[in-house]
Motif scaffolding. Structure first.
Motif, mmCIF file in Angstrom:
data_model
loop_
_atom_site.group_PDB
_atom_site.id
_atom_site.type_symbol
_atom_site.label_atom_id
_atom_site.label_comp_id
_atom_site.label_asym_id
_atom_site.label_seq_id
_atom_site.Cartn_x
_atom_site.Cartn_y
_atom_site.Cartn_z
ATOM 1 N N THR A 49 0.818 -1.211 0.000
ATOM 2 C CA THR A 49 0.000 0.000 0.000
ATOM 3 C C THR A 49 0.845 1.253 0.000
ATOM 4 O O THR A 49 0.484 2.265 -0.633
ATOM 5 C CB THR A 49 -0.932 -0.010 1.230
ATOM 6 O OG1 THR A 49 -1.716 -1.208 1.219
ATOM 7 C CG2 THR A 49 -1.842 1.201 1.247
ATOM 8 N N GLU A 50 1.970 1.220 0.663
ATOM 9 C CA GLU A 50 2.837 2.393 0.768
ATOM 10 C C GLU A 50 3.267 2.903 -0.605
ATOM 11 O O GLU A 50 3.483 4.112 -0.794
ATOM 12 C CB GLU A 50 4.068 2.047 1.623
ATOM 13 C CG GLU A 50 5.024 3.215 1.875
ATOM 14 C CD GLU A 50 4.385 4.333 2.691
ATOM 15 O OE1 GLU A 50 4.911 5.458 2.622
ATOM 16 O OE2 GLU A 50 3.384 4.081 3.384
ATOM 17 N N LYS A 53 0.583 5.295 -1.744
ATOM 18 C CA LYS A 53 0.534 6.493 -0.912
ATOM 19 C C LYS A 53 1.670 7.440 -1.259
ATOM 20 O O LYS A 53 1.495 8.663 -1.323
ATOM 21 C CB LYS A 53 0.605 6.103 0.574
ATOM 22 C CG LYS A 53 -0.649 5.435 1.105
ATOM 23 C CD LYS A 53 -0.528 5.170 2.597
ATOM 24 C CE LYS A 53 -1.813 4.595 3.165
ATOM 25 N NZ LYS A 53 -1.720 4.346 4.627
ATOM 26 N N ARG A 54 2.853 6.878 -1.506
ATOM 27 C CA ARG A 54 4.010 7.719 -1.810
ATOM 28 C C ARG A 54 3.951 8.303 -3.211
ATOM 29 O O ARG A 54 4.472 9.398 -3.456
ATOM 30 C CB ARG A 54 5.300 6.903 -1.647
ATOM 31 C CG ARG A 54 5.653 6.610 -0.212
ATOM 32 C CD ARG A 54 6.866 5.721 -0.102
ATOM 33 N NE ARG A 54 8.052 6.315 -0.712
ATOM 34 C CZ ARG A 54 9.242 5.717 -0.749
ATOM 35 N NH1 ARG A 54 9.379 4.507 -0.219
ATOM 36 N NH2 ARG A 54 10.266 6.313 -1.308
ATOM 37 N N GLU A 58 -1.317 10.876 -0.643
ATOM 38 C CA GLU A 58 -2.225 10.386 0.388
ATOM 39 C C GLU A 58 -3.553 11.133 0.420
ATOM 40 O O GLU A 58 -4.554 10.621 0.925
ATOM 41 C CB GLU A 58 -1.547 10.476 1.762
ATOM 42 C CG GLU A 58 -0.400 9.487 1.934
ATOM 43 C CD GLU A 58 -0.027 9.278 3.389
ATOM 44 O OE1 GLU A 58 -0.936 9.015 4.202
ATOM 45 O OE2 GLU A 58 1.157 9.395 3.719
ATOM 46 N N THR A 60 -5.258 12.228 -2.250
ATOM 47 C CA THR A 60 -6.022 12.092 -3.488
ATOM 48 C C THR A 60 -7.258 11.229 -3.240
ATOM 49 O O THR A 60 -7.305 10.430 -2.303
ATOM 50 C CB THR A 60 -5.166 11.429 -4.587
ATOM 51 O OG1 THR A 60 -4.714 10.159 -4.113
ATOM 52 C CG2 THR A 60 -3.960 12.291 -4.928
ATOM 53 N N VAL A 63 -6.452 7.326 -3.168
ATOM 54 C CA VAL A 63 -5.910 6.748 -1.937
ATOM 55 C C VAL A 63 -6.910 6.861 -0.793
ATOM 56 O O VAL A 63 -7.083 5.928 0.005
ATOM 57 C CB VAL A 63 -4.575 7.429 -1.573
ATOM 58 C CG1 VAL A 63 -4.092 6.975 -0.196
ATOM 59 C CG2 VAL A 63 -3.517 7.097 -2.634
ATOM 60 N N GLU A 64 -7.611 7.978 -0.711
ATOM 61 C CA GLU A 64 -8.518 8.187 0.416
ATOM 62 C C GLU A 64 -9.788 7.346 0.339
ATOM 63 O O GLU A 64 -10.310 6.887 1.350
ATOM 64 C CB GLU A 64 -8.915 9.674 0.490
ATOM 65 C CG GLU A 64 -7.807 10.592 0.971
ATOM 66 C CD GLU A 64 -8.290 12.032 1.117
ATOM 67 O OE1 GLU A 64 -7.774 12.728 2.006
ATOM 68 O OE2 GLU A 64 -9.181 12.457 0.353
ATOM 69 N N THR A 69 -7.714 -2.131 -0.280
ATOM 70 C CA THR A 69 -6.571 -2.353 0.596
ATOM 71 C C THR A 69 -6.943 -3.373 1.661
ATOM 72 O O THR A 69 -8.057 -3.352 2.190
ATOM 73 C CB THR A 69 -6.142 -1.025 1.249
ATOM 74 O OG1 THR A 69 -5.719 -0.114 0.218
ATOM 75 C CG2 THR A 69 -5.001 -1.235 2.217
ATOM 76 N N THR A 79 -2.408 -3.641 -1.510
ATOM 77 C CA THR A 79 -3.455 -2.970 -2.278
ATOM 78 C C THR A 79 -3.481 -3.513 -3.694
ATOM 79 O O THR A 79 -2.430 -3.686 -4.332
ATOM 80 C CB THR A 79 -3.204 -1.442 -2.325
ATOM 81 O OG1 THR A 79 -3.315 -0.912 -1.004
ATOM 82 C CG2 THR A 79 -4.205 -0.733 -3.225
#
Length: 429
Positions: A49-50, A53-54, A58, A60, A63-64, A69, A79
């Motif tokens: 998942t990271e 996010k990177r 985070e 957007t 991602v939100e 996930t 994810t």
């Protein structure tokens, strides 16, 4: 009574009558990319998942709100990939294939996953073809990506139904200055913004620019324009791109509100849009992301790419009736055999023909059956011709050759002449 098993909402089966059009589209794209020197890469559909996010950001919507996930048995957060660029960047970094300034021109195909409200042209599992180019920083490669898609639309017969929209987001520094000016302007009109735009103002203000809310759009009429904040480098790059598109004769529209939904874009962004699919108007989109590789732990590496939605483009081909006639037929020739001796001879004859005509779509009847039932299956297959092997044909070592579409009488063809005869009737027309 137990509930019947069904596919997950927004995740669709692609049935046998649909797959020929998908294969036609995918094959057309693959041949085009081969001709331009792009190489295929295949990435997993599950990543840590990271990674997203990177890369995506985070704050957007993806991602939100939209990612699938979950925690696996090792306790790792994983994810299902919502897009392909981040996974491709991870792959080239992990395997070091862009190190030392190596130019990589890559493409991929496969499913992506976002938990969105399903509607026509928008699904929770959807399929994309994506391209990513690394270590080329000039407008020439940006132009090549757009020129390729223009050629693809021509080959598919949909060029008149799409429009190219362009914008430049500048470097991260110039975009930061613009962001400050935009936030200041929108904050002064906060009460006139829709609820979603008010939220985005605090998290991702550039996304307010592509709002569909009419009241917010009215506020944006007098908002600062990105073009006024571009640095000289980005302006020169953008002018170089436009000059190349003009040289090739590709029409485009400048859209100052085009920002794309992902944080990593810089300089060039573009979308191919259509008005033939209702609300789902974007069929291909992308841009430049020169800072993404460094953001993900690599050395500074320019990058540019795009993705196109297969579902939407297949839907466009159907809507515009741009389906080649030959792909609706999956069988060229259907072989009917009557009796065990004829079935054995038919199998051997079919394989000899396939050896000589590897592109011929030849189906041999399975499950025996009467003359009437086999011919019914031959007709239903859509084949152009039926081959007939019965007692009389076996005795003479010939095969009956009967046209199933249009005019023509049944005739007898010697076994050793069958492949040559089929080549003139089917393979060459």
């Amino acid at each position: 009574m137990s509930k019947s098993l069904q596919a997950i909402r927004g995740m669709n089966d692609i049935l046998p009558e649909q797959t020929p059009l998908w294969r036609y589209f995918e094959g057309t794209v693959a041949r085009l990319l081969d001709n331009y020197g792009y190489k295929q890469i295949r990435m997993p559909i599950v990543e840590f998942t990271e990674l997203f996010k990177r890369s995506i950001g985070e704050v957007t919507d993806i991602v939100e709100k939209e990612m699938y996930t979950f925690e696996d048995r090792n306790g790792d957060s994983l994810t299902l990939r919502p897009e392909g660029t981040a996974a491709c960047v991870r792959a080239v970094l992990e395997h070091g294939i862009t190190g030392g300034g190596q130019v990589q021109k890559l493409w991929y195909i496969g499913p992506m996953f976002r938990h969105e409200r399903p509607q026509k042209g928008r699904y929770r599992q959807f399929h994309q073809i994506g391209l990513e180019v690394f270590n080329l920083d000039g407008p020439d490669i940006d132009a090549e990506l757009i020129i390729m898609t223009w050629r693809l639309w021509g080959e598919l017969g949909i060029r008149d139904a799409v429009k190219l929209e362009l914008n430049s987001l500048g470097t991260s520094e110039s975009r930061g200055r613009y962001r400050e000016a935009l936030v200041e302007y929108l904050s002064a009109h906060h009460d006139k913004l829709d609820e979603d735009s008010q939220r985005r103002l605090k998290t991702n203000p550039l996304r307010v620019l592509d709002t569909k809310n009419a009241d917010t759009q009215a506020v944006l009429v007098d908002a600062p324009k990105m073009a006024d904040y571009l640095d000289d480098e980005s302006r020169t790059h953008f002018e170089g791109l436009k000059a190349r598109l003009d040289a090739v004769g590709i029409p485009y529209v400048l859209n100052p509100k085009l920002v794309r939904g992902l944080d990593y874009y810089s300089k060039t962004v573009f979308e191919w849009v259509t008005d033939k699919l209702g609300a789902q108007g974007t069929v291909c989109a992308g841009g430049r992301y020169d800072g993404l590789v460094e953001q993900m732990g690599g050395k500074p590496t320019p990058g540019v790419g795009f993705a196109m939605g297969i579902e939407r483009l297949v839907l466009m081909l159907e809507t515009l009736e741009q389906i080649p006639q030959e792909i609706s037929r999956q069988v060229d020739v259907y072989l009917c055999a009557f009796g065990e001796e004829a079935e054995l001879a038919g199998l051997a004859l079919a394989e000899r023909v396939r050896d000589e005509l590897p592109n011929l779509r030849l189906q041999v009847n399975a499950g025996a059956g009467s003359f009437k039932s086999q011919f019914k299956k031959a007709d239903k297959s859509g084949a152009l011709y039926a081959l007939i092997l019965g007692d009389d044909e076996m005795a003479q070592q010939v095969v009956g050759f009967k046209p199933l579409r249009g005019q023509g009488e049944q005739q007898s063809i010697a076994w050793d002449e069958l492949a040559a005869h089929l080549a003139t009737c089917v393979v060459q027309g």
